[in-house]
Write a protein that holds these residues in place. Sequence first.
Motif, PDB file in Angstrom:
ATOM      1  N   ALA A 198      11.319  -9.209   6.711  1.00 48.82           N
ATOM      2  CA  ALA A 198      10.279  -9.389   7.707  1.00 48.82           C
ATOM      3  C   ALA A 198      10.915  -9.732   9.045  1.00 48.82           C
ATOM      4  O   ALA A 198      11.959 -10.368   9.120  1.00 48.82           O
ATOM      5  CB  ALA A 198       9.328 -10.499   7.283  1.00 48.82           C
ATOM      6  N   VAL A 223      16.578  -3.912   5.224  1.00 45.04           N
ATOM      7  CA  VAL A 223      15.486  -3.185   4.586  1.00 45.04           C
ATOM      8  C   VAL A 223      14.600  -4.191   3.865  1.00 45.04           C
ATOM      9  O   VAL A 223      15.075  -4.990   3.061  1.00 45.04           O
ATOM     10  CB  VAL A 223      16.016  -2.144   3.580  1.00 45.04           C
ATOM     11  CG1 VAL A 223      14.886  -1.481   2.832  1.00 45.04           C
ATOM     12  CG2 VAL A 223      16.868  -1.133   4.294  1.00 45.04           C
ATOM     13  N   GLY A 224      13.320  -4.172   4.180  1.00 42.95           N
ATOM     14  CA  GLY A 224      12.375  -5.056   3.511  1.00 42.95           C
ATOM     15  C   GLY A 224      12.388  -6.468   4.022  1.00 42.95           C
ATOM     16  O   GLY A 224      11.749  -7.340   3.454  1.00 42.95           O
ATOM     17  N   LEU A 259      20.933  -3.725   1.202  1.00 37.87           N
ATOM     18  CA  LEU A 259      19.595  -3.932   1.738  1.00 37.87           C
ATOM     19  C   LEU A 259      19.588  -5.040   2.790  1.00 37.87           C
ATOM     20  O   LEU A 259      18.868  -4.957   3.786  1.00 37.87           O
ATOM     21  CB  LEU A 259      18.609  -4.258   0.615  1.00 37.87           C
ATOM     22  CG  LEU A 259      18.327  -3.116  -0.363  1.00 37.87           C
ATOM     23  CD1 LEU A 259      17.397  -3.588  -1.461  1.00 37.87           C
ATOM     24  CD2 LEU A 259      17.757  -1.919   0.357  1.00 37.87           C
ATOM     25  N   GLY A 312       7.060   1.809  -6.515  1.00 36.80           N
ATOM     26  CA  GLY A 312       7.499   1.008  -5.364  1.00 36.80           C
ATOM     27  C   GLY A 312       6.615  -0.202  -5.137  1.00 36.80           C
ATOM     28  O   GLY A 312       6.438  -0.958  -6.068  1.00 36.80           O
ATOM     29  N   PRO A 313       6.074  -0.488  -4.004  1.00 34.04           N
ATOM     30  CA  PRO A 313       5.984   0.328  -2.805  1.00 34.04           C
ATOM     31  C   PRO A 313       7.182   0.173  -1.852  1.00 34.04           C
ATOM     32  O   PRO A 313       7.362   1.032  -1.002  1.00 34.04           O
ATOM     33  CB  PRO A 313       4.715  -0.197  -2.134  1.00 34.04           C
ATOM     34  CG  PRO A 313       4.629  -1.612  -2.546  1.00 34.04           C
ATOM     35  CD  PRO A 313       5.222  -1.659  -3.933  1.00 34.04           C
ATOM     36  N   THR A 314       7.968  -0.879  -1.967  1.00 33.53           N
ATOM     37  CA  THR A 314       9.084  -1.047  -1.034  1.00 33.53           C
ATOM     38  C   THR A 314      10.405  -0.853  -1.776  1.00 33.53           C
ATOM     39  O   THR A 314      10.459  -0.911  -3.013  1.00 33.53           O
ATOM     40  CB  THR A 314       9.062  -2.438  -0.385  1.00 33.53           C
ATOM     41  OG1 THR A 314       9.257  -3.416  -1.391  1.00 33.53           O
ATOM     42  CG2 THR A 314       7.752  -2.685   0.349  1.00 33.53           C
ATOM     43  N   ILE A 315      11.460  -0.692  -1.020  1.00 35.49           N
ATOM     44  CA  ILE A 315      12.777  -0.501  -1.624  1.00 35.49           C
ATOM     45  C   ILE A 315      13.252  -1.761  -2.357  1.00 35.49           C
ATOM     46  O   ILE A 315      13.788  -1.660  -3.461  1.00 35.49           O
ATOM     47  CB  ILE A 315      13.781  -0.027  -0.552  1.00 35.49           C
ATOM     48  CG1 ILE A 315      13.384   1.380  -0.090  1.00 35.49           C
ATOM     49  CG2 ILE A 315      15.194  -0.016  -1.099  1.00 35.49           C
ATOM     50  CD1 ILE A 315      14.224   1.907   1.029  1.00 35.49           C
ATOM     51  N   PRO A 316      13.055  -2.975  -1.799  1.00 42.46           N
ATOM     52  CA  PRO A 316      13.433  -4.160  -2.577  1.00 42.46           C
ATOM     53  C   PRO A 316      12.662  -4.285  -3.895  1.00 42.46           C
ATOM     54  O   PRO A 316      13.222  -4.736  -4.901  1.00 42.46           O
ATOM     55  CB  PRO A 316      13.116  -5.321  -1.635  1.00 42.46           C
ATOM     56  CG  PRO A 316      13.263  -4.751  -0.283  1.00 42.46           C
ATOM     57  CD  PRO A 316      12.756  -3.348  -0.403  1.00 42.46           C
ATOM     58  N   ASP A 317      11.384  -3.879  -3.908  1.00 40.61           N
ATOM     59  CA  ASP A 317      10.631  -3.887  -5.166  1.00 40.61           C
ATOM     60  C   ASP A 317      11.277  -2.958  -6.180  1.00 40.61           C
ATOM     61  O   ASP A 317      11.388  -3.285  -7.367  1.00 40.61           O
ATOM     62  CB  ASP A 317       9.188  -3.452  -4.930  1.00 40.61           C
ATOM     63  CG  ASP A 317       8.379  -4.481  -4.183  1.00 40.61           C
ATOM     64  OD1 ASP A 317       8.757  -5.666  -4.215  1.00 40.61           O
ATOM     65  OD2 ASP A 317       7.362  -4.097  -3.569  1.00 40.61           O
ATOM     66  N   ARG A 318      11.710  -1.817  -5.717  1.00 38.44           N
ATOM     67  CA  ARG A 318      12.355  -0.858  -6.619  1.00 38.44           C
ATOM     68  C   ARG A 318      13.702  -1.373  -7.104  1.00 38.44           C
ATOM     69  O   ARG A 318      14.084  -1.143  -8.259  1.00 38.44           O
ATOM     70  CB  ARG A 318      12.515   0.475  -5.914  1.00 38.44           C
ATOM     71  CG  ARG A 318      11.178   1.141  -5.683  1.00 38.44           C
ATOM     72  CD  ARG A 318      11.298   2.433  -4.967  1.00 38.44           C
ATOM     73  NE  ARG A 318       9.955   3.028  -4.851  1.00 38.44           N
ATOM     74  CZ  ARG A 318       9.706   4.139  -4.240  1.00 38.44           C
ATOM     75  NH1 ARG A 318      10.678   4.812  -3.680  1.00 38.44           N
ATOM     76  NH2 ARG A 318       8.489   4.600  -4.189  1.00 38.44           N
TER      77      ARG A 318
END
Length: 100
Positions: free
Chosen positions: A91, A88-89, A83, A28-34
């Motif tokens: 800011a 999600v993700g 997303l 990850g660490p975040t869902i958009p990164d994944r």
Amino acid sequence: MTVDGAFMWALILLLFSAMLTLIRLLAGPTIPDRAVALDSMTTTTAGAMVIYGVVTRQAVFIDVALVYAVLSYIATLYIARYLVRKRVGVACECEEGEAA
């Protein structure tokens, strides 16, 4: 080095790249990164399928890679849309002291 040897090295490097993106996908660490890691891994896998099709001289792998790439693109669009809708993700754009 022959052409087939160069293609095999390219295939090995693409598989190594897919393994690195798999680590990013799991960590990850975040869902958009994944989501980005998943898109990168599917693109790398499609490229590896094309190279494998060239090395083995079987055109079916290239056809499968094209279909796989198109389906991966559509899936990435839907994941990104989900997303964005769920924020999600994203800011917070609110003022200081204001709740998100």
